[in-house]
Design an enzyme around this catalytic site. Structure first.
Site, PDB file in Angstrom:
ATOM      1  N   SER A 224     -47.048 -89.675  27.767  1.00 39.48           N
ATOM      2  CA  SER A 224     -49.019 -89.621  28.342  1.00 39.48           C
ATOM      3  C   SER A 224     -49.571 -89.360  27.139  1.00 39.48           C
ATOM      4  O   SER A 224     -50.158 -90.763  27.102  1.00 39.48           O
ATOM      5  CB  SER A 224     -48.573 -87.873  27.145  1.00 39.48           C
ATOM      6  OG  SER A 224     -49.345 -87.077  27.283  1.00 39.48           O
TER       7      SER A 224
ATOM      8  N   HIS B 283     -49.189 -88.646  32.175  1.00 37.90           N
ATOM      9  CA  HIS B 283     -49.837 -87.042  32.212  1.00 37.90           C
ATOM     10  C   HIS B 283     -51.204 -87.690  32.516  1.00 37.90           C
ATOM     11  O   HIS B 283     -51.650 -89.077  32.246  1.00 37.90           O
ATOM     12  CB  HIS B 283     -49.655 -86.334  31.257  1.00 37.90           C
ATOM     13  CG  HIS B 283     -48.811 -85.948  30.552  1.00 37.90           C
ATOM     14  ND1 HIS B 283     -47.835 -85.461  29.729  1.00 37.90           N
ATOM     15  CD2 HIS B 283     -47.350 -85.914  31.564  1.00 37.90           C
ATOM     16  CE1 HIS B 283     -47.024 -84.949  30.002  1.00 37.90           C
ATOM     17  NE2 HIS B 283     -46.508 -85.065  31.016  1.00 37.90           N
TER      18      HIS B 283
ATOM     19  N   ASP C  47     -42.726 -82.834  26.961  1.00 39.03           N
ATOM     20  CA  ASP C  47     -42.934 -83.323  28.251  1.00 39.03           C
ATOM     21  C   ASP C  47     -41.492 -84.745  28.492  1.00 39.03           C
ATOM     22  O   ASP C  47     -42.176 -85.469  27.517  1.00 39.03           O
ATOM     23  CB  ASP C  47     -43.576 -83.356  29.321  1.00 39.03           C
ATOM     24  CG  ASP C  47     -42.705 -83.184  30.985  1.00 39.03           C
ATOM     25  OD1 ASP C  47     -42.191 -83.356  30.828  1.00 39.03           O
ATOM     26  OD2 ASP C  47     -44.162 -84.188  31.359  1.00 39.03           O
TER      27      ASP C  47
END
EC number: 3.1.1.61
Length: 190
Positions: free
Chosen positions: A14, A41, A134
């Site tokens: 991310s 992401h 995540d």
């Protein structure tokens, strides 16, 4: 576990991961045999730019797959914006617009967990810098199926929330800097 046994490499990241992924793709052996799946992401409504940006750096073909596309060696598959990416038992990719998971679509956890289910001990999961949790449970799933796990060294991360979340759940096989991740990948078959 022999390095030649890996059938898939799944990389999740991310915030801050674009530069790390770019460095990996720029330095990996041009004949790298194992399919690489990237779950990063991304902004939901920006459909272009990331593939092009990674392609400028990469020595391997980078693409956004279509639903039911067959994985091929020497290719990098980037989860499309606003789609979950799952790996299927028949060697294809499934795309989904199910609800966000961990505030994310694509969800790194979903992609990693599907790799654990399909490839078991032949999966290699790599979790990079990021600002949320995540990916932590997906990496734990890979470890639980005897796959191989690498977490970016939190000291080398722009934002270390993602790797630290994984390290709170399980002990990965390796904790490496971005440069060491490239060195490890280049020990794999090509």
């Amino acid at each position: 576990m022999q390095a030649t046994d890996f059938k898939i490499v799944v990389i999740g990241g991310s915030a801050g991961s674009f530069s790390v992924v770019s460095a990996i793709l720029a330095s990996i052996h041009p004949q790298f045999k194992i399919p690489i799946v990237l779950c990063l992401h991304r902004l939901k409504h920006v459909r272009s730019g990331l593939v092009e940006g990674l392609s400028l750096k990469s020595v391997i073909k980078v693409l956004e797959p279509n639903d039911k596309e067959k994985l091929q060696y020497n290719h990098v598959y980037l989860a499309p914006a606003n789609y979950h990416l799952f790996l299927e038992l028949d060697g294809t990719i499934a795309l989904s617009t199910e609800e966000s998971f961990n505030h994310s679509r694509p969800s790194i956890d979903y992609t990693l967990s599907s790799a654990a289910y399909v490839y078991r001990e032949k999966a290699l999961g790599i979790l990079l810098t990021g600002a949320n949790k995540d990916g932590a449970y997906g990496m734990k799933d890979i470890a639980g199926k005897k796959g191989f796990t690498i977490v970016q060294d939190p000291a080398t991360c722009d934002i270390d929330t993602m790797p630290r979340s994984a390290l709170q759940l399980f002990d990965p096989n390796l904790i490496l800097s971005p440069k060491e991740i490239v060195q490890f990948l280049n020990t794999l078959p090509h």
